[in-house]
Design a protein around this motif. Structure first.
Motif, PDB file in Angstrom:
ATOM      1  N   UNK A 193       8.819  -5.644 -19.905  1.00  0.00           N
ATOM      2  CA  UNK A 193      10.463  -5.383 -19.862  1.00  0.00           C
ATOM      3  C   UNK A 193      10.865  -5.766 -21.001  1.00  0.00           C
ATOM      4  N   UNK A 194      12.160  -5.489 -21.413  1.00  0.00           N
ATOM      5  CA  UNK A 194      12.836  -5.726 -22.843  1.00  0.00           C
ATOM      6  C   UNK A 194      13.935  -6.907 -22.406  1.00  0.00           C
ATOM      7  N   UNK A 195      14.377  -7.043 -21.292  1.00  0.00           N
ATOM      8  CA  UNK A 195      15.073  -8.276 -20.740  1.00  0.00           C
ATOM      9  C   UNK A 195      15.141  -8.340 -19.323  1.00  0.00           C
ATOM     10  N   UNK A 224      12.143 -19.036 -22.194  1.00  0.00           N
ATOM     11  CA  UNK A 224      11.558 -17.574 -21.775  1.00  0.00           C
ATOM     12  C   UNK A 224      11.698 -16.676 -22.843  1.00  0.00           C
ATOM     13  N   UNK A 225      10.430 -16.069 -23.137  1.00  0.00           N
ATOM     14  CA  UNK A 225      10.464 -15.248 -24.281  1.00  0.00           C
ATOM     15  C   UNK A 225      11.175 -14.080 -24.386  1.00  0.00           C
ATOM     16  N   UNK A 226      11.859 -13.520 -23.152  1.00  0.00           N
ATOM     17  CA  UNK A 226      12.570 -12.305 -23.067  1.00  0.00           C
ATOM     18  C   UNK A 226      14.052 -12.759 -23.049  1.00  0.00           C
ATOM     19  N   UNK A 227      14.791 -12.020 -23.560  1.00  0.00           N
ATOM     20  CA  UNK A 227      16.569 -12.078 -23.152  1.00  0.00           C
ATOM     21  C   UNK A 227      16.822 -12.293 -21.865  1.00  0.00           C
ATOM     22  N   UNK A 228      17.362 -13.292 -21.257  1.00  0.00           N
ATOM     23  CA  UNK A 228      17.519 -13.808 -20.017  1.00  0.00           C
ATOM     24  C   UNK A 228      19.166 -13.677 -19.669  1.00  0.00           C
ATOM     25  N   UNK A 275      28.534 -21.524  -7.992  1.00  0.00           N
ATOM     26  CA  UNK A 275      27.494 -21.975  -9.003  1.00  0.00           C
ATOM     27  C   UNK A 275      27.402 -23.441  -8.849  1.00  0.00           C
ATOM     28  N   UNK A 276      26.409 -23.942  -8.274  1.00  0.00           N
ATOM     29  CA  UNK A 276      26.473 -25.559  -7.867  1.00  0.00           C
ATOM     30  C   UNK A 276      25.235 -25.971  -8.172  1.00  0.00           C
ATOM     31  N   UNK A 277      25.178 -27.364  -8.892  1.00  0.00           N
ATOM     32  CA  UNK A 277      24.058 -28.289  -9.197  1.00  0.00           C
ATOM     33  C   UNK A 277      22.837 -27.470  -9.719  1.00  0.00           C
ATOM     34  N   UNK A 278      21.859 -27.359  -9.054  1.00  0.00           N
ATOM     35  CA  UNK A 278      20.654 -26.531  -9.682  1.00  0.00           C
ATOM     36  C   UNK A 278      20.922 -25.123 -10.107  1.00  0.00           C
ATOM     37  N   UNK A 279      22.010 -24.562  -9.184  1.00  0.00           N
ATOM     38  CA  UNK A 279      22.241 -23.193  -9.497  1.00  0.00           C
ATOM     39  C   UNK A 279      22.955 -23.257 -10.911  1.00  0.00           C
ATOM     40  N   UNK A 280      23.701 -24.291 -11.031  1.00  0.00           N
ATOM     41  CA  UNK A 280      24.628 -24.221 -12.369  1.00  0.00           C
ATOM     42  C   UNK A 280      23.668 -24.420 -13.665  1.00  0.00           C
ATOM     43  N   UNK A 281      22.464 -25.467 -13.359  1.00  0.00           N
ATOM     44  CA  UNK A 281      21.513 -25.595 -14.220  1.00  0.00           C
ATOM     45  C   UNK A 281      20.664 -24.233 -14.548  1.00  0.00           C
ATOM     46  N   UNK A 282      20.207 -23.552 -13.644  1.00  0.00           N
ATOM     47  CA  UNK A 282      19.552 -22.144 -13.608  1.00  0.00           C
ATOM     48  C   UNK A 282      20.651 -21.262 -14.799  1.00  0.00           C
ATOM     49  N   UNK A 283      21.873 -21.131 -14.400  1.00  0.00           N
ATOM     50  CA  UNK A 283      22.676 -20.283 -15.164  1.00  0.00           C
ATOM     51  C   UNK A 283      22.706 -20.969 -16.671  1.00  0.00           C
ATOM     52  N   UNK A 284      22.872 -22.407 -16.905  1.00  0.00           N
ATOM     53  CA  UNK A 284      22.831 -22.946 -18.132  1.00  0.00           C
ATOM     54  C   UNK A 284      21.617 -22.498 -19.058  1.00  0.00           C
ATOM     55  N   UNK A 285      20.773 -22.466 -18.492  1.00  0.00           N
ATOM     56  CA  UNK A 285      19.294 -22.368 -18.922  1.00  0.00           C
ATOM     57  C   UNK A 285      19.028 -20.674 -19.405  1.00  0.00           C
TER      58      UNK A 285
END
Length: 222
Positions: A42-44, A87-91, A99-109
């Motif tokens: 995949x490209x992204x 992660x090597x691909x565009x995310x 978007x709360x707690x761990x959900x927010x951290x996943x978004x920020x990553x």
């Protein structure tokens, strides 16, 4: 998780019918999806929640099982954050709602974060619920949240609207819910056209300090 590959963009859609909690099943599924995206060239990648809810954070049921079980889930969650950050691909995160707690951290990553307009909460509630913010989370937060909002967001557990989340650094932009999928795909397709090898290498260079701090803290949990 529902996995689709559209025009070289892998879409990982999560919908547990509830809060999209980050438990072992979620972690198994997202890692499998990330693996598959790389395997299928995949490209992204787009990570999408269900309408109205990106993720409410860690599965509290695991904590109720005991300290060992809770710690095992948290460590796996932190391993995911390190993986996403490097992660090597565009995310692209398609933040579909709360978007709360761990959900927010996943978004920020994620590399690019597109949110949905609406009456949704974006927040890091750890202080408010009596939980520590370990160095791995602080490093990630400092890399995305603007300085003027760092105390309010990370220390004081302020609750942001999606609009306010853009100003704070949780999100890059917001759109109407009806436009979210198209906008996320538009961004992902554009990013997929960039040279893969250079994107991956430059991501590691740009995020070297953040990743070093995150990995150092993760190693201390072994």
């Amino acid at each position: 998780m529902e996995y689709t590959l559209q025009n070289q963009v892998a879409v990982l859609k999560f919908d547990d019918g509830k809060a999209n909690v980050v438990g072992h099943q979620f972690l198994d599924d997202i890692n499998a999806g990330l693996d598959r995206a790389e395997r299928e060239d995949a490209g992204a990648v787009i990570i999408r929640g269900r309408d109205g809810m990106f993720s409410g954070g860690f599965d509290l049921g695991e904590f109720k099982k005991g300290m060992a079980e809770g710690q095992a889930m948290v460590k796996r969650g932190f391993e995911l954050l390190v993986r996403l950050t490097g992660y090597p691909l565009p995310l692209v995160a398609a933040c579909t709602g709360h978007c709360v707690a761990m959900g927010a951290f996943i978004v920020m990553a994620s590399d690019t974060r597109v949110g949905t307009r609406g009456d949704f909460k974006v927040t890091l509630p750890e202080t408010a619920i009596g939980m520590d913010l370990p160095p791995i989370l602080i490093a990630l937060t400092e890399s995305r949240i603007v300085k003027e909002h760092l105390t309010r967001a990370a220390l004081q557990s302020e609750i942001y609207t999606p609009e306010q989340g853009v100003a704070a650094g949780f999100l890059d932009e917001i759109v109407d819910a009806s436009q979210l999928d198209d906008r996320a795909m538009e961004i992902a397709r554009r990013l997929a056209e960039l040279p893969k090898g250079q994107y991956a290498a430059n991501k590691l260079r740009v995020r070297a300090r953040t990743l070093e701090a995150m990995k150092t803290d993760l190693a201390s949990m072994a």
